[in-house]
Scaffold this motif. Structure first.
Motif, short mmCIF file in Angstrom:
data_model
loop_
_atom_site.label_atom_id
_atom_site.label_comp_id
_atom_site.label_asym_id
_atom_site.label_seq_id
_atom_site.Cartn_x
_atom_site.Cartn_y
_atom_site.Cartn_z
N VAL A 193 0.80 -1.31 -0.09
CA VAL A 193 -0.22 0.02 0.07
C VAL A 193 1.04 1.81 -0.01
N VAL A 194 1.96 1.27 0.29
CA VAL A 194 3.17 2.49 0.78
C VAL A 194 3.24 2.40 -0.83
N GLU A 195 3.74 1.25 -1.11
CA GLU A 195 4.77 1.88 -2.35
C GLU A 195 3.43 2.39 -3.74
N ALA A 196 2.51 1.69 -3.61
CA ALA A 196 1.08 1.93 -4.46
C ALA A 196 0.12 3.41 -4.41
N ALA A 197 0.80 3.76 -3.21
CA ALA A 197 0.13 5.39 -3.14
C ALA A 197 1.41 5.69 -2.77
N ARG A 198 2.79 6.20 -3.20
CA ARG A 198 3.34 6.42 -2.99
C ARG A 198 3.78 6.83 -4.84
N SER A 199 3.37 5.53 -5.98
CA SER A 199 3.87 5.60 -6.76
C SER A 199 2.50 6.13 -7.66
N ALA A 200 1.27 6.20 -7.01
CA ALA A 200 0.38 7.31 -7.81
C ALA A 200 0.54 8.84 -7.35
N LEU A 201 0.60 9.10 -6.52
CA LEU A 201 1.64 10.71 -6.56
C LEU A 201 2.67 11.35 -6.75
N GLN A 202 2.85 9.94 -7.01
CA GLN A 202 4.55 10.37 -7.58
C GLN A 202 4.33 11.00 -9.27
N ASN A 203 3.84 9.75 -10.11
CA ASN A 203 3.34 10.19 -11.27
C ASN A 203 2.25 12.07 -11.31
N VAL A 211 -15.14 11.38 1.88
CA VAL A 211 -14.31 10.34 2.65
C VAL A 211 -14.24 9.50 2.20
N THR A 212 -12.99 9.13 1.96
CA THR A 212 -12.47 7.71 1.32
C THR A 212 -11.82 6.29 2.23
N ALA A 213 -11.65 5.51 1.89
CA ALA A 213 -10.58 4.79 3.01
C ALA A 213 -10.14 3.38 2.14
N PRO A 214 -9.14 3.11 1.29
CA PRO A 214 -8.96 2.36 0.57
C PRO A 214 -7.96 0.88 1.76
N ALA A 215 -8.80 0.17 1.04
CA ALA A 215 -8.11 -1.26 1.55
C ALA A 215 -7.18 -2.16 1.53
N THR A 216 -6.29 -1.57 0.04
CA THR A 216 -5.30 -2.49 -0.99
C THR A 216 -4.80 -1.81 -1.86
N PRO A 217 -3.89 -2.34 -2.02
CA PRO A 217 -2.83 -1.06 -3.08
C PRO A 217 -3.94 -0.27 -4.05
N SER A 218 -4.62 -1.67 -4.62
CA SER A 218 -4.52 -1.36 -5.95
C SER A 218 -5.96 0.03 -5.50
N ALA A 224 -5.72 1.47 -3.10
CA ALA A 224 -4.81 3.25 -2.10
C ALA A 224 -4.43 3.82 -3.79
N THR A 225 -4.46 3.03 -4.64
CA THR A 225 -4.04 3.59 -6.10
C THR A 225 -5.19 5.05 -6.16
N GLY A 226 -6.09 4.33 -7.14
CA GLY A 226 -7.43 4.17 -7.72
C GLY A 226 -8.46 5.36 -7.07
N LEU A 227 -7.80 5.11 -5.25
CA LEU A 227 -8.69 5.98 -4.72
C LEU A 227 -7.79 7.93 -4.74
N LEU A 228 -6.72 7.45 -4.44
CA LEU A 228 -5.93 8.45 -4.32
C LEU A 228 -5.96 9.32 -5.51
N LEU A 229 -5.82 8.60 -7.36
CA LEU A 229 -5.78 9.55 -8.31
C LEU A 229 -7.23 10.26 -8.32
N THR A 230 -8.08 10.17 -7.63
CA THR A 230 -9.45 10.69 -7.64
C THR A 230 -9.47 11.32 -7.41
N ALA A 231 -8.87 11.86 -5.74
CA ALA A 231 -8.89 12.44 -4.93
C ALA A 231 -7.74 13.63 -5.45
N LEU A 232 -6.78 13.49 -6.04
CA LEU A 232 -5.82 13.99 -6.16
C LEU A 232 -5.67 15.48 -7.46
#
Length: 345
Positions: A8-18, A146-153, A155-163
């Motif tokens: 999850v850490v890696e996925a979220a970091r990658s989404a933010l970075q991209n 309010v979002t609450a991801p439970a998986t790496p995938s 975590a990425t998809g919801l963060l992209l929408t938020a950003l």
């Protein structure tokens, strides 16, 4: 295209970075994030984007969020890191009375595209001031997502929408899920807010859950099927406001039983809203009262045994489900009256 296994850490970091590479208006502010953050969720980002976009702040949450609200109104897209969700309470005025209200109070002329990342819930030995979950607080406030991801995938998809969105998002990231691994697609699509997911199909009852409790629900469902033949359908809401009422009602209309599971205080929790909605809409078809499995209304203890009193575990879910469907887990027997399922959501 083949996916990649990530935490999850890696996925979220990658989404933010991209997203930061594609949109120079995105920037991050928070405490100690130049050093990677408490959980490593910003590791290496300052090397690529520099201190003007990865901004260390004093220990002053009200200042952080207040500055981010102002910067969002001026056209940037700030991400605020609160370290722990508990610390966001120091910025409650800026979140609740400013970020959440500005779009309404100015007739849509001002928008606040702000993401507040809140590491949430239990982490072994973190005690009462570093273990809280405030999804019900923020879901109660008009103007906040309010979002609450439970998986790496997710975590990425919801963060992209938020950003990429135009409204303030309270992005709750379960601390005990940071290091779980899962497959993330090479090209992740944003996940629309308000769209849940059927994680496991079933016919005997519906389990509605999110965050860290999802994984306990999956374990409980597997054990119930193996030991008692009980078939549980599991829905991961993913977004807590707006939440996917259509999906929940569709599932419960078929299974005719529901238990809501969440690792946060049961009393006046978000599970009560879901339970009330189901009871109002489907009370004539339910075969059992709506049930909740959640945490007791106590501060989180420091010691492991006290902490486990608060923790929602698979064993608690199994006991609740067994009583609903009328099976004895110790002496399993097939339950009567199975509901047939043929359609798909």
């Amino acid at each position: 295209m083949m996916g990649v296994t990530m935490t999850v850490v890696e996925a979220a970091r990658s989404a933010l970075q991209n997203e930061m590479r594609q949109n120079p208006d995105i920037w991050v502010l928070g405490e100690d994030i130049r050093h990677g953050g408490v959980f490593g969720q910003y590791k290496g980002l300052v090397d690529e984007f520099g201190p003007d976009r990865i901004v260390d702040t004093p220990i002053a949450e009200a200042t952080m969020v207040g500055a981010a609200v102002g910067a969002a109104l001026l056209g940037t897209r700030p991400v605020v890191e609160t370290r722990f969700s508990d610390f966001a309470l120091s910025a409650i005025d800026e979140i609740v009375n400013q970020a959440a209200k500005i779009r309404y109070m100015f007739g849509g002329q001002g928008r606040v595209p702000l993401v507040v990342r809140m590491p949430s819930g239990l982490r072994r030995g973190s005690a009462a001031q570093h273990s809280q979950s405030f999804e019900a607080w923020f879901a109660h406030v008009p103007g906040l997502v309010v979002t609450a991801p439970a998986t790496p995938s997710d975590a990425t998809g919801l963060l992209l929408t938020a950003l990429r969105g135009e409204d303030p998002v309270m992005h709750l990231e379960a601390k005990e899920l940071w290091n779980i691994s899962g497959e993330v697609a090479a090209e992740v699509a944003p996940i629309p807010f308000g769209v849940g997911k059927v994680v496991r199909s079933g016919t005997d009852l519906t389990v509605v859950t999110w965050g860290v409790a999802l994984h306990e629900a999956v374990r409980a469902a597997q054990e119930l099927e193996d030991r008692c033949g009980v078939s549980a359908e599991i829905i991961d809401l993913r977004t807590l406001w707006p939440w996917d009422k259509q999906l929940v009602l569709w599932s419960v209309a078929r299974t005719r039983r529901i238990v809501v599971v969440h690792e946060s205080v049961r009393d006046v929790g978000l599970g009560a809203e879901i339970a009330a909605t189901v009871a109002e809409e489907l009370h004539q078809t339910l075969r059992a009262p709506v049930r909740r499995v959640a945490s007791p209304r106590i501060p989180v203890g420091y010691s492991a045994p006290l902490e486990d009193v608060y923790r929602v575990q698979a064993s608690k879910i199994i006991q609740t489900v067994a009583s609903m469907v009328g099976v004895d887990v110790a002496h399993p027997a097939r339950m009567p009256g199975r509901v047939a399922v043929s359609d798909q959501y």
